[in-house]
Scaffold this motif. Structure first.
Motif, mmCIF file in Angstrom:
data_model
loop_
_atom_site.group_PDB
_atom_site.id
_atom_site.type_symbol
_atom_site.label_atom_id
_atom_site.label_comp_id
_atom_site.label_asym_id
_atom_site.label_seq_id
_atom_site.Cartn_x
_atom_site.Cartn_y
_atom_site.Cartn_z
ATOM 1 N N GLY A 153 0.649 -1.249 0.040
ATOM 2 C CA GLY A 153 -0.127 0.075 -0.114
ATOM 3 C C GLY A 153 0.791 1.186 0.029
ATOM 4 N N ILE A 154 0.091 2.310 0.118
ATOM 5 C CA ILE A 154 0.652 3.649 0.145
ATOM 6 C C ILE A 154 1.083 4.247 1.531
ATOM 7 N N VAL A 155 2.387 4.779 1.601
ATOM 8 C CA VAL A 155 2.410 5.063 3.228
ATOM 9 C C VAL A 155 2.656 6.606 3.116
ATOM 10 N N GLU A 156 1.953 7.336 4.165
ATOM 11 C CA GLU A 156 1.982 8.793 4.644
ATOM 12 C C GLU A 156 2.972 8.855 5.574
ATOM 13 N N GLN A 157 4.177 9.451 5.516
ATOM 14 C CA GLN A 157 5.131 9.347 6.575
ATOM 15 C C GLN A 157 4.890 10.361 8.002
ATOM 16 N N GLY A 158 3.950 11.430 7.721
ATOM 17 C CA GLY A 158 3.593 12.087 8.681
ATOM 18 C C GLY A 158 4.717 13.013 9.261
ATOM 19 N N ALA A 229 5.692 -1.920 -7.969
ATOM 20 C CA ALA A 229 7.154 -1.642 -8.835
ATOM 21 C C ALA A 229 7.621 -0.398 -8.156
ATOM 22 N N CYS A 230 8.917 -0.278 -8.096
ATOM 23 C CA CYS A 230 10.002 0.724 -7.690
ATOM 24 C C CYS A 230 10.613 1.410 -8.791
ATOM 25 N N VAL A 231 10.425 2.500 -9.049
ATOM 26 C CA VAL A 231 10.931 3.344 -10.418
ATOM 27 C C VAL A 231 12.057 3.826 -10.058
ATOM 28 N N ILE A 232 13.035 3.669 -10.575
ATOM 29 C CA ILE A 232 14.401 4.278 -10.239
ATOM 30 C C ILE A 232 14.947 5.291 -11.260
ATOM 31 N N SER A 243 3.905 9.879 -2.622
ATOM 32 C CA SER A 243 4.525 8.482 -2.525
ATOM 33 C C SER A 243 3.944 7.388 -2.983
ATOM 34 N N SER A 244 2.843 7.521 -3.762
ATOM 35 C CA SER A 244 2.002 6.471 -4.286
ATOM 36 C C SER A 244 2.664 5.971 -5.931
ATOM 37 N N ALA A 245 3.799 6.659 -6.115
ATOM 38 C CA ALA A 245 4.281 6.132 -7.579
ATOM 39 C C ALA A 245 4.703 4.692 -7.550
#
Length: 403
Positions: A153-158, A229-232, A243-245
């Motif tokens: 999922g998508i993480v909000e760091q706060g 996926a993680c896009v570099i 942060s949802s890319a």
């Protein structure tokens, strides 16, 4: 008060420590002379900073090599036992908690199966905290740099000053809507918490230690029950505005196609994710989880059962088409397929994936791209999660007070 944007002597010192510590960590054992060539720092700076790091126990001498006519060159490395790291993979079939040294050698691990696909937040939190208790038994908490956690999922760091309390997770596929994971975990541990999307932690691991190493532009795909996926981009993880890319599994392959767990139709995940493949096949043993079901599907295809063969051939075609989209959109030099299901499917599907990608991608960028399997195994998310506190440690120049 220091003017905004003006770097203090302390900032410069920390920056130099970080540069040297990173270089020794990733390229060590290495000599001071080689550090000068690779970092651009002056000989005086290297001498002073390495002396500090040696005095702090963050570097150690580990032998020597002959030089051209001069005295032997002393080699330096980061001592693996100087500190500990914890990595946690919150998957949809289990929670895995592992303790590592600074060399990312696994020292202890604890696996906790999840019975409901990870939907019950309370069960997940209990598994994480229980796993921490198990792997940290007998370990001095003062030596633990932090706990890194990869989640679906998508993480909000706060607020970074909130000591992890502000970390919130949104995971539509498992029914997590603004789950205050940081606050829930903080109630059971005082260790520093670092939380990120599981695909991004996998990406970090493969870029630092695995199949992505040396690439500046890459995509690391995580295929498990779902797909991410993680896009570099130019060596850095692309996160997007919130942060949802990287939610690649929820890009559309077929308008009006199969129903995805997110509620939409035609998502990539509905055609190549382990949960979708097992469900579509419909012949898994009663009570089998996604891992057992996928293994049974592969076994049936190996035995030549037509329904299994056709389903996996279709998955390879769709997967390759989706990779062609990545090639056309991001022009990566390398695409790495990882995750437990990606590695399980890879040996059978990779040739078909490559053929499909070649058919659907633009020829020129495709010719510059390699498609490979990850090299860190099915637990790479855990390794990548442990890299979160490690990255903070290296960025701080080894400041152990910044835990």
């Amino acid at each position: 008060m220091t003017a905004r944007g003006k770097r203090t002597v302390r900032d410069l010192r920390r920056g130099s420590r970080s540069i040297l510590l990173r270089r020794v960590y990733f390229d060590g054992p290495i000599s001071r002379q080689e550090l000068g060539q690779s970092t651009g720092l002056s000989a005086g700076s290297i001498s002073n900073v390495t002396a500090e790091l040696l005095a702090d126990g963050l570097l150690e001498e580990c032998g020597s090599v002959e030089s051209d006519g001069g005295r032997p060159r002393i080699l330096l490395r980061v001592p693996p036992g100087r500190a500990r790291l914890v990595g946690v993979d919150v998957g949809e079939t289990q929670v895995r908690v592992a303790l590592f040294d600074l060399a990312l050698t696994e020292l202890a691990a604890s696996d906790h199966p999840l019975t409901d696909g990870g939907h019950d937040v309370g069960q997940v939190v209990a598994a994480v905290l229980g796993g921490l208790d198990e792997v940290l038994a007998g370990t001095d908490p003062a030596t633990v740099l932090g706990v890194g956690i990869g989640v679906p999922g998508i993480v909000e760091q706060g607020d970074p000053a909130a000591d992890g309390h502000g970390i919130v997770v949104h995971s539509q596929t498992i029914g997590w809507d603004a789950v205050p994971l940081g606050r829930l975990l903080r109630a059971g541990t005082s260790l520093p918490l670092y939380v990120d999307n599981g695909a991004k932690t996998l990406g970090q691991a493969e870029m630092w230690f695995g199949a992505g190493r040396g690439a500046r532009h890459a995509v690391i795909a995580l295929v498990g029950s779902g797909v991410g996926a993680c896009v570099i981009v130019d060596g850095a993880r692309f996160r997007g505005a919130t942060s949802s890319a990287g939610e690649w599994g929820h890009t559309r392959l077929h308008v009006g196609g199969r129903r995805c767990r997110c509620g939409a139709r035609g998502c990539l995940e509905a055609y190549v994710g382990a949960a979708a493949l097992v469900k579509c096949w419909g012949r898994a043993p009663a009570g089998a989880d996604d891992k057992a079901g996928l293994a049974a599907l592969l076994g049936a295809a190996t035995d030549g059962q037509q329904a299994a063969v056709e389903l996996l051939d279709e998955a390879a075609e769709y997967f390759g088409a989706a990779i062609a989209d990545l090639v056309n959109l991001f022009n990566p030099e390398r695409i790495v397929i990882g995750g437990w299901a990606g590695l399980l499917l890879g040996p059978r599907l990779l040739p078909g994936i490559r053929r499909s990608a070649a058919r659907h991608a633009l020829r020129f960028p495709h010719a510059q791209t390699s498609i490979e399997l990850g090299t860190l195994g099915p637990d790479a998310v855990t390794v990548g999660a442990a890299a979160l506190p490690l990255s903070h440690f290296l960025d701080s120049g080894g400041d152990l007070t910044q835990r």
